[in-house]
Design a protein around this motif. Structure first.
Motif, short mmCIF file in Angstrom:
data_model
loop_
_atom_site.label_atom_id
_atom_site.label_comp_id
_atom_site.label_asym_id
_atom_site.label_seq_id
_atom_site.Cartn_x
_atom_site.Cartn_y
_atom_site.Cartn_z
N LYS A 247 34.65 38.34 44.90
CA LYS A 247 34.71 37.30 43.88
C LYS A 247 34.30 37.88 42.53
CE LYS A 247 33.73 33.35 46.88
NZ LYS A 247 32.80 32.23 47.19
N GLY A 248 35.11 37.62 41.53
CA GLY A 248 34.82 38.15 40.20
C GLY A 248 35.24 39.59 39.99
N GLY A 249 35.76 40.23 41.07
CA GLY A 249 36.19 41.62 40.99
C GLY A 249 37.56 41.76 40.34
N PHE A 250 37.95 43.01 40.07
CA PHE A 250 39.15 43.28 39.29
C PHE A 250 40.23 44.04 40.06
CE2 PHE A 250 36.04 42.42 36.06
CZ PHE A 250 36.75 41.89 34.99
N GLY A 251 41.45 43.88 39.59
CA GLY A 251 42.57 44.69 40.06
C GLY A 251 43.27 45.32 38.87
N PHE A 252 43.56 46.61 38.96
CA PHE A 252 44.28 47.33 37.92
C PHE A 252 45.51 47.97 38.56
CE2 PHE A 252 39.90 47.12 36.72
CZ PHE A 252 39.91 46.83 35.36
N PHE A 253 46.70 47.53 38.16
CA PHE A 253 47.91 47.96 38.83
C PHE A 253 48.95 48.45 37.82
CE2 PHE A 253 46.04 44.38 41.20
CZ PHE A 253 45.75 45.02 42.40
N LEU A 254 49.61 49.55 38.15
CA LEU A 254 50.77 49.99 37.38
C LEU A 254 51.98 49.26 37.94
CD1 LEU A 254 50.33 53.83 36.85
CD2 LEU A 254 50.32 52.04 35.12
N GLY A 274 44.90 29.25 40.29
CA GLY A 274 43.65 28.75 40.85
C GLY A 274 42.79 29.81 41.53
N ARG A 275 43.35 31.01 41.74
CA ARG A 275 42.55 32.04 42.41
C ARG A 275 42.48 33.36 41.67
NH1 ARG A 275 46.99 31.63 46.14
NH2 ARG A 275 45.69 30.51 47.62
N ILE A 276 43.42 33.59 40.76
CA ILE A 276 43.48 34.87 40.03
C ILE A 276 43.61 34.61 38.54
CG2 ILE A 276 44.74 37.04 39.72
CD1 ILE A 276 43.69 36.94 42.49
N GLN A 302 41.76 39.47 37.65
CA GLN A 302 40.39 39.26 38.08
C GLN A 302 40.33 38.08 39.03
OE1 GLN A 302 37.51 38.34 34.99
NE2 GLN A 302 35.77 38.99 36.25
N ASN A 303 39.64 38.25 40.13
CA ASN A 303 39.44 37.14 41.06
C ASN A 303 38.50 36.11 40.44
OD1 ASN A 303 41.08 37.86 43.17
ND2 ASN A 303 39.47 38.77 44.42
N THR A 304 38.71 34.86 40.79
CA THR A 304 37.81 33.82 40.35
C THR A 304 36.47 33.97 41.08
OG1 THR A 304 38.65 32.34 42.07
CG2 THR A 304 39.68 32.19 39.89
N GLY A 305 35.46 33.23 40.64
CA GLY A 305 34.16 33.28 41.28
C GLY A 305 33.16 34.11 40.50
N GLU A 306 31.91 34.05 40.95
CA GLU A 306 30.81 34.70 40.24
C GLU A 306 30.81 34.23 38.77
OE1 GLU A 306 28.38 36.58 41.64
OE2 GLU A 306 29.32 36.17 43.57
N LYS A 307 30.74 35.17 37.83
CA LYS A 307 30.72 34.78 36.42
C LYS A 307 32.09 34.97 35.76
CE LYS A 307 25.83 36.00 35.90
NZ LYS A 307 24.84 36.85 35.19
N ALA A 308 33.13 35.12 36.57
CA ALA A 308 34.47 35.36 36.04
C ALA A 308 34.98 34.14 35.26
CB ALA A 308 35.43 35.69 37.17
N LYS A 309 35.70 34.42 34.17
CA LYS A 309 36.35 33.36 33.41
C LYS A 309 37.65 33.91 32.82
CE LYS A 309 33.78 34.38 29.12
NZ LYS A 309 34.91 34.86 28.32
N GLN A 310 38.53 33.00 32.46
CA GLN A 310 39.78 33.43 31.85
C GLN A 310 39.51 33.99 30.45
OE1 GLN A 310 43.25 33.42 32.98
NE2 GLN A 310 43.12 34.79 31.21
N GLU A 340 34.22 43.30 25.28
CA GLU A 340 32.90 42.82 24.90
C GLU A 340 32.92 41.36 24.45
OE1 GLU A 340 29.03 43.12 25.00
OE2 GLU A 340 30.32 44.86 25.44
N LYS A 341 33.92 41.00 23.66
CA LYS A 341 33.95 39.67 23.04
C LYS A 341 34.68 38.62 23.87
CE LYS A 341 35.45 37.48 18.68
NZ LYS A 341 36.59 36.68 19.14
N ASP A 342 35.84 38.99 24.43
CA ASP A 342 36.69 38.00 25.07
C ASP A 342 36.63 38.00 26.60
OD1 ASP A 342 37.80 37.22 22.53
OD2 ASP A 342 38.90 39.11 22.57
N LEU A 343 36.38 39.18 27.20
CA LEU A 343 36.37 39.24 28.66
C LEU A 343 35.00 38.94 29.24
CD1 LEU A 343 38.05 39.89 31.18
CD2 LEU A 343 37.32 42.27 30.98
N LYS A 344 33.96 39.55 28.65
CA LYS A 344 32.61 39.35 29.18
C LYS A 344 31.98 38.07 28.65
CE LYS A 344 31.64 44.27 29.87
NZ LYS A 344 30.75 45.39 29.54
#
Length: 344
Positions: A247-254, A274-276, A302-310, A340-344
């Motif tokens: 939850k709250g983790g990331f995916g980086f894909f080419l 609703g989930r990503i 980014q998965n939803t959950g934890e402190k994740a936000k759009q 720093e400003k928009d993602l975190k």
């Protein structure tokens, strides 16, 4: 004085890379000629001998066997760091691709792209004590080992690494690469679409194979599978990978730059709702590709959950030419500010 030493060090490193490649190349060519087989298969055998000189090479006459042992004995592991070994092996794999004219899926992710992905990850995870990575389609392991080495240096930690690969030759090359570099990893010689029992991780990362997945029954359990005909393998692997991200983790894909502009994208977007969070889509410089249809991008999820936000805004754009160092550095600064400003 510092710059002079740095230049001297760079020349020394390049010399070590070339020396290691030369050992791999001479040994592989010897085996290739003696056995009348592909350079790729010969390289795999060379790596086995380099790591275990007692490996028996059947099919070689006594003279060739002696030559092979003499060549491989030139390799002294203590003289090389992990990055030097990775780059030397990368050169040998690139030669195998050229000499054997092997399929496109064997192509190696360029270091510049791996470095960019590593830069973004290190910015997001700076200050953390640990990071775990999973590549569901690791190929020869070059992207995963490049990131492991880069993150070890930038974050001063040892990442926990896992990789999945179905192709026999690519899996062997990946396993040899990890062992050679002394990188501990959990590797699965399986097809990720058949739902491998892979670990849950902080980050999924992959240079995804592009195209259709041939076995429809294996794809049926995925929300991203096509209702008619074959499903896109890159859609299935994105879903699999993000299902193995915390939850709250990331995916980086080419991915293809036109990922969301196909008819099949409807299923992918429906699954994401609703989930990503779609956090970014950064097109790679068009100069890297033969035509616009082949252009790729770095997809950041980014998965939803934890402190994740759009993130607001989503990071969209195209990298300037990697040759334009000033513009490239400016673009990286913009990524820093966005993180720093928009993602975190």
């Amino acid at each position: 004085m510092f710059k002079y030493c740095e230049k001297e060090l760079s020349i020394l490193t390049e010399g070590q890379i070339e020396r290691f490649f030369d050992i791999l190349n001479r040994a592989s060519e010897l085996i290739q000629k003696a056995r009348d087989q592909s350079y790729l298969d010969s390289l795999i055998e060379t790596l086995a001998v380099i790591q275990d000189p007692d490996t028996e090479e059947s099919g070689l006459n006594d003279a060739d066997a002696k030559k092979l042992i003499n060549i491989c004995s030139e390799f002294k592991r203590s003289e090389y760091d992990s990055e030097t070994l990775r780059k030397g092996l990368q050169m040998a794999i690139l030669k195998a691709i050229r000499v054997d004219n092997v399929q496109a899926n064997y192509q190696i992710t360029p270091d510049t792209i791996a470095n960019v992905i590593g830069y973004i990850i290190s910015g997001i995870f700076r200050g953390t004590e640990s990071i775990s990575l999973l590549d569901p389609a690791m190929g020869t392991g070059n992207l995963l080992t490049a990131l492991n080495n880069q993150l070890s240096n930038t974050l001063s930690l040892t990442p926990t690494v896992s990789g999945i690969e179905n192709d026999d030759a690519m899996f062997e090359l990946a396993a040899d690469s990890f062992e050679l570099q002394h990188i501990h990893a959990e590797l699965f010689h399986e097809d990720a679409v058949q739902n491998v029992l892979a670990p849950m991780v902080d980050v999924a990362v992959s240079d995804l194979p592009i195209g259709y997945y041939p076995i429809d029954k294996n794809a049926k359990g995925f929300a991203t599978h096509s209702e008619n005909g074959h499903s896109y393998v890159h859609h299935l692997l994105i879903e699999f990978a993000m299902n193995h991200v915390k939850k709250g983790g990331f995916g980086f894909f080419l991915v293809p730059s036109q990922l969301f502009q196909t008819d099949e994208a409807k299923q992918l977007l429906k699954w994401m709702q609703g989930r990503i969070y779609l956090q970014g889509l950064l097109n790679l410089p068009s100069e890297l590709f033969q035509n616009a249809a082949a252009q790729k991008a770095i997809l950041i999820l980014q998965n939803t959950g934890e402190k994740a936000k759009q993130a607001d805004p989503v990071m969209l754009g195209e990298f300037p030419s990697f040759k334009d160092q000033q513009a490239f550095a400016k673009f990286l600064t913009e990524i820093d500010a966005w993180e720093e400003k928009d993602l975190k």
